[in-house]
Write a protein that holds these residues in place. Structure first.
Motif, PDB file in Angstrom:
ATOM      1  N   LEU A 102       0.768  -1.197  -0.050  1.00 51.86           N
ATOM      2  CA  LEU A 102      -0.168  -0.235  -0.012  1.00 51.86           C
ATOM      3  C   LEU A 102       0.900   1.424  -0.068  1.00 51.86           C
ATOM      4  O   LEU A 102       0.600   2.173  -0.558  1.00 51.86           O
ATOM      5  N   THR A 103       1.883   1.163   0.794  1.00 53.96           N
ATOM      6  CA  THR A 103       2.882   2.308   0.611  1.00 53.96           C
ATOM      7  C   THR A 103       4.307   1.964   1.216  1.00 53.96           C
ATOM      8  O   THR A 103       4.260   0.919   1.786  1.00 53.96           O
ATOM      9  N   HIS A 104       5.307   2.248   0.905  1.00 52.77           N
ATOM     10  CA  HIS A 104       6.552   2.029   1.123  1.00 52.77           C
ATOM     11  C   HIS A 104       6.996   3.027   2.128  1.00 52.77           C
ATOM     12  O   HIS A 104       8.296   2.998   2.503  1.00 52.77           O
ATOM     13  N   GLU A 151      -5.085   0.748  -8.558  1.00 44.98           N
ATOM     14  CA  GLU A 151      -3.833  -0.206  -8.357  1.00 44.98           C
ATOM     15  C   GLU A 151      -3.728  -1.336  -7.350  1.00 44.98           C
ATOM     16  O   GLU A 151      -3.421  -2.348  -7.810  1.00 44.98           O
ATOM     17  N   VAL A 152      -4.661  -0.895  -6.235  1.00 46.94           N
ATOM     18  CA  VAL A 152      -4.681  -2.042  -5.333  1.00 46.94           C
ATOM     19  C   VAL A 152      -5.707  -3.217  -5.863  1.00 46.94           C
ATOM     20  O   VAL A 152      -5.503  -4.322  -5.834  1.00 46.94           O
ATOM     21  N   LEU A 206      -2.521  -9.723   1.414  1.00 51.22           N
ATOM     22  CA  LEU A 206      -1.532  -9.199   2.494  1.00 51.22           C
ATOM     23  C   LEU A 206      -1.026  -7.916   2.128  1.00 51.22           C
ATOM     24  O   LEU A 206      -0.190  -7.669   1.359  1.00 51.22           O
ATOM     25  N   PHE A 207      -1.622  -6.897   3.044  1.00 48.78           N
ATOM     26  CA  PHE A 207      -1.364  -5.546   2.854  1.00 48.78           C
ATOM     27  C   PHE A 207       0.156  -5.189   3.676  1.00 48.78           C
ATOM     28  O   PHE A 207       0.188  -5.588   4.676  1.00 48.78           O
TER      29      PHE A 207
END
Length: 133
Positions: A46-48, A75-76, A92-93
């Motif tokens: 979801l984010t880095h 995108e998700v 798995l987020f």
């Protein structure tokens, strides 16, 4: 299976590590036998971004290293659908810890998309993945 008190005693024991590891393996085998299970899952980063700076971490990036602070909802969903086509049964987020506390780019993105926090956004897109895949 050791109860809570027995587990604490094991953790505090002076028993050599190899013996504790053998006890753990014996308990695992007693509880599960030789059965091996797995769950096919698709990983959705979801984010880095992350507020922490763990020098061993290879997941977290700075905003300047990313095209966008967060994946878009589309995108998700695309990642989840691609995983489903490959037989994945679980999403798995992956994400960093409260990046909005450290990075203005994260706060701005969340605000522009009407979210109050990374967890608020996660809850929304996780529900969408559940409903749409």
């Amino acid at each position: 299976m050791p109860d809570h008190e027995q587990a604490l005693l094991l953790a505090d024991s002076d028993q050599p590590l190899i013996e504790l590891m053998q006890q753990a393996a014996d308990l695992r085998d007693f509880g599960h036998g030789e059965q091996i299970s797995f769950s096919k899952k698709v990983f959705i980063p979801l984010t880095h971004l992350c507020r922490d700076v763990c020098h061993y971490c290879t997941f977290a990036k700075a905003p300047r290293q990313l095209q966008s602070p967060y994946l878009s909802p589309d995108e998700v969903i695309a990642l989840a659908q691609a995983g489903a086509k490959l037989g994945c049964k679980e999403a798995l987020f992956t994400l960093g810890d409260q990046p909005e506390l450290r990075y203005k780019a994260a706060r701005d993105w969340l605000s522009a998309h009407h979210y109050t926090s990374t967890l608020d956004y996660l809850a929304d897109v996780a529900q969408r993945v559940f409903n749409e895949t």
